[in-house]
Design a protein around this motif. Structure first.
Motif, PDB file in Angstrom:
ATOM      1  N   MET A   1     -18.482 -68.458  43.593  1.00  0.00           N
ATOM      2  CA  MET A   1     -18.421 -67.767  42.063  1.00  0.00           C
ATOM      3  C   MET A   1     -17.873 -68.899  41.209  1.00  0.00           C
ATOM      4  O   MET A   1     -16.755 -69.706  41.620  1.00  0.00           O
ATOM      5  CB  MET A   1     -17.621 -66.399  41.881  1.00  0.00           C
ATOM      6  CG  MET A   1     -17.345 -66.100  40.466  1.00  0.00           C
ATOM      7  SD  MET A   1     -16.547 -64.552  40.437  1.00  0.00           S
ATOM      8  CE  MET A   1     -15.835 -64.426  38.951  1.00  0.00           C
ATOM      9  N   GLU A   2     -18.640 -69.554  40.234  1.00  0.00           N
ATOM     10  CA  GLU A   2     -17.914 -70.622  39.384  1.00  0.00           C
ATOM     11  C   GLU A   2     -16.739 -69.905  38.405  1.00  0.00           C
ATOM     12  O   GLU A   2     -16.958 -68.715  37.711  1.00  0.00           O
ATOM     13  CB  GLU A   2     -19.166 -71.035  38.717  1.00  0.00           C
ATOM     14  CG  GLU A   2     -18.604 -72.671  37.781  1.00  0.00           C
ATOM     15  CD  GLU A   2     -20.155 -72.913  37.335  1.00  0.00           C
ATOM     16  OE1 GLU A   2     -20.912 -73.165  38.016  1.00  0.00           O
ATOM     17  OE2 GLU A   2     -19.717 -73.742  36.153  1.00  0.00           O
ATOM     18  N   ALA A   3     -15.777 -70.740  38.270  1.00  0.00           N
ATOM     19  CA  ALA A   3     -14.760 -70.333  37.241  1.00  0.00           C
ATOM     20  C   ALA A   3     -15.117 -70.596  35.852  1.00  0.00           C
ATOM     21  O   ALA A   3     -15.764 -71.522  35.723  1.00  0.00           O
ATOM     22  CB  ALA A   3     -13.389 -70.964  37.630  1.00  0.00           C
ATOM     23  N   ALA A   4     -14.604 -69.572  35.034  1.00  0.00           N
ATOM     24  CA  ALA A   4     -14.900 -69.995  33.565  1.00  0.00           C
ATOM     25  C   ALA A   4     -13.952 -70.943  32.998  1.00  0.00           C
ATOM     26  O   ALA A   4     -12.665 -70.446  32.907  1.00  0.00           O
ATOM     27  CB  ALA A   4     -15.131 -68.617  32.723  1.00  0.00           C
ATOM     28  N   CYS A   5     -14.461 -71.859  32.625  1.00  0.00           N
ATOM     29  CA  CYS A   5     -13.418 -72.991  32.177  1.00  0.00           C
ATOM     30  C   CYS A   5     -13.313 -73.156  30.791  1.00  0.00           C
ATOM     31  O   CYS A   5     -14.278 -73.000  29.935  1.00  0.00           O
ATOM     32  CB  CYS A   5     -13.607 -74.269  32.756  1.00  0.00           C
ATOM     33  SG  CYS A   5     -13.574 -74.418  34.395  1.00  0.00           S
ATOM     34  N   GLY A   6     -12.106 -72.906  29.901  1.00  0.00           N
ATOM     35  CA  GLY A   6     -12.123 -73.047  28.551  1.00  0.00           C
ATOM     36  C   GLY A   6     -11.793 -74.396  28.152  1.00  0.00           C
ATOM     37  O   GLY A   6     -12.052 -75.550  28.797  1.00  0.00           O
ATOM     38  N   SER A   7     -11.811 -74.690  26.929  1.00  0.00           N
ATOM     39  CA  SER A   7     -11.313 -76.025  26.328  1.00  0.00           C
ATOM     40  C   SER A   7     -10.268 -76.054  25.649  1.00  0.00           C
ATOM     41  O   SER A   7      -9.740 -75.032  25.104  1.00  0.00           O
ATOM     42  CB  SER A   7     -12.637 -76.203  25.243  1.00  0.00           C
ATOM     43  OG  SER A   7     -12.635 -75.538  24.006  1.00  0.00           O
ATOM     44  N   LEU A   8      -9.650 -77.086  25.829  1.00  0.00           N
ATOM     45  CA  LEU A   8      -8.386 -77.528  24.943  1.00  0.00           C
ATOM     46  C   LEU A   8      -8.448 -78.694  24.057  1.00  0.00           C
ATOM     47  O   LEU A   8      -9.320 -79.494  24.028  1.00  0.00           O
ATOM     48  CB  LEU A   8      -7.148 -77.895  25.974  1.00  0.00           C
ATOM     49  CG  LEU A   8      -6.764 -76.616  26.922  1.00  0.00           C
ATOM     50  CD1 LEU A   8      -5.856 -77.580  28.099  1.00  0.00           C
ATOM     51  CD2 LEU A   8      -6.121 -75.560  26.478  1.00  0.00           C
ATOM     52  N   VAL A   9      -7.891 -78.425  22.801  1.00  0.00           N
ATOM     53  CA  VAL A   9      -8.089 -79.512  22.048  1.00  0.00           C
ATOM     54  C   VAL A   9      -6.735 -80.119  21.544  1.00  0.00           C
ATOM     55  O   VAL A   9      -5.895 -79.396  21.015  1.00  0.00           O
ATOM     56  CB  VAL A   9      -8.681 -78.919  20.524  1.00  0.00           C
ATOM     57  CG1 VAL A   9      -9.177 -80.182  19.834  1.00  0.00           C
ATOM     58  CG2 VAL A   9      -9.999 -78.564  20.995  1.00  0.00           C
ATOM     59  N   PHE A  10      -6.758 -81.374  21.705  1.00  0.00           N
ATOM     60  CA  PHE A  10      -5.356 -82.182  21.152  1.00  0.00           C
ATOM     61  C   PHE A  10      -5.626 -83.017  19.865  1.00  0.00           C
ATOM     62  O   PHE A  10      -6.123 -84.351  20.404  1.00  0.00           O
ATOM     63  CB  PHE A  10      -4.670 -82.927  22.251  1.00  0.00           C
ATOM     64  CG  PHE A  10      -4.244 -81.901  23.324  1.00  0.00           C
ATOM     65  CD1 PHE A  10      -3.023 -81.399  23.363  1.00  0.00           C
ATOM     66  CD2 PHE A  10      -5.172 -81.815  24.356  1.00  0.00           C
ATOM     67  CE1 PHE A  10      -2.658 -80.859  24.303  1.00  0.00           C
ATOM     68  CE2 PHE A  10      -4.704 -81.012  25.537  1.00  0.00           C
ATOM     69  CZ  PHE A  10      -3.512 -80.430  25.442  1.00  0.00           C
ATOM     70  N   PRO A  11      -5.855 -82.789  18.775  1.00  0.00           N
ATOM     71  CA  PRO A  11      -5.811 -84.099  17.759  1.00  0.00           C
ATOM     72  C   PRO A  11      -4.390 -84.774  17.352  1.00  0.00           C
ATOM     73  O   PRO A  11      -3.507 -84.178  17.505  1.00  0.00           O
ATOM     74  CB  PRO A  11      -6.473 -83.265  16.562  1.00  0.00           C
ATOM     75  CG  PRO A  11      -6.311 -81.788  16.809  1.00  0.00           C
ATOM     76  CD  PRO A  11      -5.870 -81.658  18.237  1.00  0.00           C
ATOM     77  N   LYS A  53      -1.857 -74.471  30.572  1.00  0.00           N
ATOM     78  CA  LYS A  53      -3.102 -73.853  30.475  1.00  0.00           C
ATOM     79  C   LYS A  53      -4.278 -74.849  31.150  1.00  0.00           C
ATOM     80  O   LYS A  53      -5.007 -74.048  32.190  1.00  0.00           O
ATOM     81  CB  LYS A  53      -3.500 -73.975  29.129  1.00  0.00           C
ATOM     82  CG  LYS A  53      -4.947 -73.185  28.887  1.00  0.00           C
ATOM     83  CD  LYS A  53      -4.728 -71.635  28.979  1.00  0.00           C
ATOM     84  CE  LYS A  53      -5.732 -70.866  28.475  1.00  0.00           C
ATOM     85  NZ  LYS A  53      -5.581 -69.377  28.404  1.00  0.00           N
ATOM     86  N   VAL A  54      -4.067 -75.867  31.497  1.00  0.00           N
ATOM     87  CA  VAL A  54      -4.837 -76.767  32.339  1.00  0.00           C
ATOM     88  C   VAL A  54      -4.743 -76.457  33.509  1.00  0.00           C
ATOM     89  O   VAL A  54      -5.510 -76.397  34.349  1.00  0.00           O
ATOM     90  CB  VAL A  54      -4.477 -78.393  31.870  1.00  0.00           C
ATOM     91  CG1 VAL A  54      -5.249 -79.224  33.041  1.00  0.00           C
ATOM     92  CG2 VAL A  54      -4.737 -78.773  30.814  1.00  0.00           C
ATOM     93  N   LYS A  55      -3.386 -76.366  34.053  1.00  0.00           N
ATOM     94  CA  LYS A  55      -3.058 -76.088  35.502  1.00  0.00           C
ATOM     95  C   LYS A  55      -3.781 -74.578  35.891  1.00  0.00           C
ATOM     96  O   LYS A  55      -4.167 -74.479  37.012  1.00  0.00           O
ATOM     97  CB  LYS A  55      -1.568 -75.684  35.798  1.00  0.00           C
ATOM     98  CG  LYS A  55      -0.963 -77.113  35.784  1.00  0.00           C
ATOM     99  CD  LYS A  55       0.764 -77.131  36.053  1.00  0.00           C
ATOM    100  CE  LYS A  55       1.287 -78.409  36.189  1.00  0.00           C
ATOM    101  NZ  LYS A  55       2.640 -78.208  36.438  1.00  0.00           N
ATOM    102  N   ALA A  56      -3.695 -73.749  34.958  1.00  0.00           N
ATOM    103  CA  ALA A  56      -4.513 -72.265  34.960  1.00  0.00           C
ATOM    104  C   ALA A  56      -5.868 -72.432  35.363  1.00  0.00           C
ATOM    105  O   ALA A  56      -6.384 -71.939  36.307  1.00  0.00           O
ATOM    106  CB  ALA A  56      -4.029 -71.223  33.963  1.00  0.00           C
ATOM    107  N   TYR A  57      -6.478 -73.282  34.614  1.00  0.00           N
ATOM    108  CA  TYR A  57      -8.136 -73.539  34.855  1.00  0.00           C
ATOM    109  C   TYR A  57      -8.156 -74.256  36.388  1.00  0.00           C
ATOM    110  O   TYR A  57      -8.950 -73.766  36.742  1.00  0.00           O
ATOM    111  CB  TYR A  57      -8.308 -74.491  33.689  1.00  0.00           C
ATOM    112  CG  TYR A  57      -8.475 -73.954  32.302  1.00  0.00           C
ATOM    113  CD1 TYR A  57      -8.856 -72.518  32.092  1.00  0.00           C
ATOM    114  CD2 TYR A  57      -8.360 -74.649  30.956  1.00  0.00           C
ATOM    115  CE1 TYR A  57      -8.927 -71.984  30.770  1.00  0.00           C
ATOM    116  CE2 TYR A  57      -8.540 -73.864  29.805  1.00  0.00           C
ATOM    117  CZ  TYR A  57      -9.048 -72.857  29.747  1.00  0.00           C
ATOM    118  OH  TYR A  57      -8.975 -72.078  28.337  1.00  0.00           O
TER     119      TYR A  57
END
Length: 145
Positions: A1-11, A53-57
């Motif tokens: 099963m592939e994990a659903a990965c979100g996106s993080l934005v740093f501007p 959050k990145v670690k959780a992904y």
């Protein structure tokens, strides 16, 4: 099963009587428009939270993380595009005019003022908020492509 990965934005409400735009005065107008994965220059958000959050992904099976440095980002904001985004949330023309003056205030180079046709004053109190608002347009464009 592939994990659903979100996106993080740093501007990362203004009154017409203010002599200087202040992000705290109208952050609440735009905060609901920012994606949940955006952590840069946002109230009650931090780089540490983004790292968690990145670690959780990663724990969910996402194998890649991308860091993007938006070099010269503040220098290249299109004033008219940004002002049009602002007009959608701020109906008071005096407030828009005040922000436009802030954007076009110029820079000093060797003691000479040079007008600015694009960009947001770096180090200015409004620049991070305006940059995040501008990212709304970039995300919309990306979604259309």
């Amino acid at each position: 099963m592939e994990a659903a990965c979100g996106s993080l934005v740093f501007p990362q409400s203004l009154t017409a009587s203010s002599s200087k735009p202040s992000p705290s005065n109208f952050q609440s107008l735009f905060e609901p428009l920012f994606p949940d994965g955006s952590y840069g220059y946002r109230p009650e958000r931090s780089a540490q939270q983004a790292i968690r959050k990145v670690k959780a992904y990663a724990e969910q099976g996402c194998g890649h993380a991308v860091e993007i440095d938006l070099s010269k980002y503040f220098d290249t904001l299109n004033h008219e595009l940004l002002l049009n985004l602002l007009r959608k949330q701020i109906q008071d023309k005096r407030v828009i005019d005040l922000i436009k003056k802030y954007l076009k205030s110029g820079v000093m180079e060797n003691g000479v003022r040079r007008g600015t046709e694009e960009g947001s004053p770096q180090g200015g109190p409004m620049s991070p908020l305006l940059a995040n608002i501008y990212l709304i347009a970039i995300r919309r464009w990306k979604a259309e492509v």
